[in-house]
Scaffold this motif. Structure first.
Motif, PDB file in Angstrom:
ATOM      1  N   ILE A 221      20.155  54.082   1.766  1.00  0.00           N
ATOM      2  CA  ILE A 221      20.218  52.832   2.495  1.00  0.00           C
ATOM      3  C   ILE A 221      20.492  51.057   1.503  1.00  0.00           C
ATOM      4  O   ILE A 221      19.205  50.913   1.747  1.00  0.00           O
ATOM      5  N   LEU A 222      20.937  50.883   0.868  1.00  0.00           N
ATOM      6  CA  LEU A 222      20.516  49.251   0.524  1.00  0.00           C
ATOM      7  C   LEU A 222      21.214  47.888   1.301  1.00  0.00           C
ATOM      8  O   LEU A 222      22.883  48.810   2.050  1.00  0.00           O
ATOM      9  N   VAL A 223      20.447  47.352   1.980  1.00  0.00           N
ATOM     10  CA  VAL A 223      20.993  46.997   3.174  1.00  0.00           C
ATOM     11  C   VAL A 223      20.504  45.365   2.300  1.00  0.00           C
ATOM     12  O   VAL A 223      19.928  44.682   2.409  1.00  0.00           O
ATOM     13  N   THR A 224      21.652  44.415   2.791  1.00  0.00           N
ATOM     14  CA  THR A 224      21.299  43.138   2.510  1.00  0.00           C
ATOM     15  C   THR A 224      23.062  42.267   3.037  1.00  0.00           C
ATOM     16  O   THR A 224      24.098  42.913   3.125  1.00  0.00           O
ATOM     17  N   GLY A 225      22.350  40.680   3.289  1.00  0.00           N
ATOM     18  CA  GLY A 225      23.080  39.913   4.367  1.00  0.00           C
ATOM     19  C   GLY A 225      23.306  39.802   2.972  1.00  0.00           C
ATOM     20  O   GLY A 225      24.575  38.191   3.149  1.00  0.00           O
ATOM     21  N   GLY A 226      24.167  39.989   1.483  1.00  0.00           N
ATOM     22  CA  GLY A 226      24.729  39.168   0.524  1.00  0.00           C
ATOM     23  C   GLY A 226      23.221  37.993   0.179  1.00  0.00           C
ATOM     24  O   GLY A 226      21.964  38.103  -0.034  1.00  0.00           O
ATOM     25  N   SER A 227      23.976  36.655  -0.991  1.00  0.00           N
ATOM     26  CA  SER A 227      22.458  35.751  -1.202  1.00  0.00           C
ATOM     27  C   SER A 227      21.951  35.720   0.120  1.00  0.00           C
ATOM     28  O   SER A 227      20.518  34.986  -1.213  1.00  0.00           O
ATOM     29  N   LEU A 228      21.557  34.779   0.677  1.00  0.00           N
ATOM     30  CA  LEU A 228      21.377  34.333   1.589  1.00  0.00           C
ATOM     31  C   LEU A 228      21.146  34.985   2.303  1.00  0.00           C
ATOM     32  O   LEU A 228      20.154  34.558   3.687  1.00  0.00           O
ATOM     33  N   ILE A 233      22.524  41.678  10.309  1.00  0.00           N
ATOM     34  CA  ILE A 233      22.244  42.662   9.834  1.00  0.00           C
ATOM     35  C   ILE A 233      20.273  43.345   9.633  1.00  0.00           C
ATOM     36  O   ILE A 233      20.192  44.377  10.266  1.00  0.00           O
ATOM     37  N   ASN A 234      19.532  41.934   9.121  1.00  0.00           N
ATOM     38  CA  ASN A 234      18.484  42.221  10.061  1.00  0.00           C
ATOM     39  C   ASN A 234      17.453  42.823  10.813  1.00  0.00           C
ATOM     40  O   ASN A 234      16.813  44.279  10.860  1.00  0.00           O
ATOM     41  N   GLU A 235      18.308  42.167  11.653  1.00  0.00           N
ATOM     42  CA  GLU A 235      17.618  42.789  13.468  1.00  0.00           C
ATOM     43  C   GLU A 235      17.754  44.438  13.033  1.00  0.00           C
ATOM     44  O   GLU A 235      17.387  44.914  13.680  1.00  0.00           O
ATOM     45  N   HIS A 253      15.836  47.333   0.980  1.00  0.00           N
ATOM     46  CA  HIS A 253      16.292  46.035   2.241  1.00  0.00           C
ATOM     47  C   HIS A 253      15.651  44.583   1.623  1.00  0.00           C
ATOM     48  O   HIS A 253      15.030  44.523   1.369  1.00  0.00           O
ATOM     49  N   VAL A 254      16.576  44.067   1.036  1.00  0.00           N
ATOM     50  CA  VAL A 254      17.095  42.736   0.697  1.00  0.00           C
ATOM     51  C   VAL A 254      17.313  42.250   2.284  1.00  0.00           C
ATOM     52  O   VAL A 254      18.396  42.112   2.121  1.00  0.00           O
ATOM     53  N   THR A 255      16.286  41.115   2.386  1.00  0.00           N
ATOM     54  CA  THR A 255      16.691  40.428   3.824  1.00  0.00           C
ATOM     55  C   THR A 255      16.888  38.651   3.611  1.00  0.00           C
ATOM     56  O   THR A 255      17.824  38.556   4.207  1.00  0.00           O
ATOM     57  N   GLY A 256      16.586  38.455   2.176  1.00  0.00           N
ATOM     58  CA  GLY A 256      16.728  37.072   1.506  1.00  0.00           C
ATOM     59  C   GLY A 256      15.404  36.315   2.174  1.00  0.00           C
ATOM     60  O   GLY A 256      15.007  36.758   2.755  1.00  0.00           O
ATOM     61  N   ARG A 257      16.062  35.772   1.436  1.00  0.00           N
ATOM     62  CA  ARG A 257      14.810  34.763   0.977  1.00  0.00           C
ATOM     63  C   ARG A 257      13.987  34.320   2.361  1.00  0.00           C
ATOM     64  O   ARG A 257      14.858  33.103   3.146  1.00  0.00           O
ATOM     65  N   GLY A 258      12.498  33.659   2.586  1.00  0.00           N
ATOM     66  CA  GLY A 258      12.290  33.193   3.908  1.00  0.00           C
ATOM     67  C   GLY A 258      12.567  34.502   5.288  1.00  0.00           C
ATOM     68  O   GLY A 258      12.136  33.998   6.456  1.00  0.00           O
TER      69      GLY A 258
END
Ligand SMILES: CC(=O)N[C@H]1[C@@H](OP(=O)(O)OP(=O)(O)OC[C@H]2O[C@@H](n3ccc(=O)[nH]c3=O)[C@H](O)[C@@H]2O)O[C@H](CO)[C@@H](O)[C@@H]1O
Length: 402
Positions: A221-228, A233-235, A253-258
């Motif tokens: 599964i690729l998880v991303t909240g878009g570019s930010l 979704i992360n939680e 899981h691409v969480t977004g920077r920070g």
């Protein structure tokens, strides 16, 4: 609609993006020598801008391309990385409440228009093309001052403020989704970068899995909240790490920077669930095509590009639309959801429990994923970059004739 819009075909909402008629370049279309592309803030506005810049370059390697963005936006890294010249102007965010920023707005906006006018004049631009974001209104006003034609591309199903302003100045307006109602606009689809449209997921998959330390023996599964990134979704995924691992489902899981987290934080050293599926966390993906190649299913916000990119490559999706804004994200994914290529779930309902009860079984159901993927792919968007370049030529030719 203006005369020019009528002359060039006016509304064409009947055509789907994939099979819409490519506007023919008129034989007297002047060669483009210098194009200013305006857009930024999030990658949502920058991705179609870069796809269009690439298409302009393919057509004429010598064309001068100047990107104008706002100070502090993602464009400050993404645009130069791709080799394009970026000029930044002050970020003039329209005030939403009466505070200090609202007081300063008129001054900041005037400064932004002045600097944008310098960019357009110094570039000796043939045309200014706007893709959305705070940078667009000053860029459009600058184009008006400099007497340069304007083209507007709207990525979202519901047009933003910048597009609504731009649409007052031009009849060359391109839209992405069938739901968008803008007088005089033509449905062209989303300009997508060739590394996405040309992606052969099966061929790139071994390299992609190696890159992220994943295996071919389990679904991913690729998880991303878009570019930010998206906190909700992360939680939800952070709360389902143990269940995912023990179900034999890998996660990229691409969480977004920070917004990174430690997936092992809640686990004991012995991992009592016995699961050994990898859970890889990244802050941002510079090569999204590698993530797509590794994935069997994506869980993401329904930003316009995420919707179009996943559909174009036939990647099944679970969309969790951003519950704020003007509701555009739910509309963005409506076509692909209706076609059976994706599932949509309310932000409020997207919990760790939902991941366990719904997402994990879906990720393990290869037959259903194959059907969803085929339905998604039928949505199109493949040639929108070329279609937009053709529209840019039309705008320049029309301005030259008037
Ligand atoms: C919070 C917010 O303002 N969201 C808006 C923003 O979303 P956002 O910036 O997330 O935009 P999209 O979902 O449209 O596109 C994200 C783009 O970033 C790329 N990408 C994403 C993650 C990553 O790690 N690496 C990477 O390269 C994707 O491949 C895609 O091209 O712009 C969209 C298009 O106007 C809107 O629909 C969204 O409502």
């Amino acid at each position: 609609m203006s005369d020019t819009a009528a002359e060039h075909g006016g509304t064409d909402s009947s055509a789907r993006s994939g099979d819409g008629v490519v506007p023919a370049r008129s034989s007297d279309a002047a060669a483009l020598t210098s194009v200013v592309l305006a857009g930024g803030g999030t990658a949502g506005h920058i991705s179609p801008l870069l796809a269009t810049a690439d298409a302009l370059r393919r057509e004429n390697p010598d064309v001068r391309i100047t990107v104008v963005g706002s100070v502090g936006g993602l464009e400050e890294t993404i645009v130069p990385e791709r080799g394009y010249d970026l000029k930044v102007i002050p970020k003039a965010a329209f005030p939403r409440r009466p505070d200090l920023a609202a007081l300063r707005f008129p001054l900041t906006f005037r400064r932004a228009v002045r600097q944008a006018t310098d960019v357009v004049r110094n570039a000796e631009a043939d045309v200014v093309v706007g893709f959305g974001g705070y940078v667009c209104p000053p860029a459009f006003l600058a184009a008006r001052r400099a007497g340069v034609p304007i083209v507007v591309h709207e990525g979202n199903a519901r047009p933003g403020l910048a597009t609504r302003l731009g649409a007052r100045f031009t009849s060359f307006i391109a839209t992405t989704f069938s739901a968008t109602k803008l007088p005089g606009a033509r449905l062209l689809g989303m300009p997508l970068r060739h590394e996405i449209t040309g992606l052969d997921r099966a061929a790139l998959r071994p390299e992609a899995l190696r890159e992220f330390g994943l295996t071919d023996a389990m679904p991913t599964i690729l998880v991303t909240g878009g570019s930010l990134g998206a906190a909700r979704i992360n939680e939800a995924f952070a709360g389902a790490v143990a269940a995912l691992r023990s179900a034999g489902v890998q996660v990229l899981h691409v969480t977004g920077r920070g917004k990174e987290f430690d997936p092992d934080a809640g686990a004991t050293a012995a991992k009592p669930d016995g699961g050994d599926a990898a859970y890889v966390v990244l802050p941002y993906a510079d090569r999204m095509e590698l993530c797509y190649a590794a994935a069997d299913l994506v869980v993401t916000r329904a930003g316009a590009n995420m919707v179009c990119e996943t559909a174009s490559i036939g990647l099944p999706a679970v969309f969790v639309p951003l519950p704020i804004g003007n509701g555009e994200q739910r509309l963005n994914c409506a076509d692909v959801v209706d076609a059976g290529g994706a599932i949509v779930v309310d932000n409020a309902d997207f919990t760790a429990d939902y991941v366990v009860q719904q997402v994990i079984p879906l990720a393990k159901n290869a037959d259903r994923l194959a059907l969803m993927g085929a339905a998604a792919r039928a949505q199109g968007h493949g040639e929108a970059d070329e279609k937009l370049v053709a529209m840019i030529h039309e705008a320049v030719s029309a301005a030259a004739r008037s």
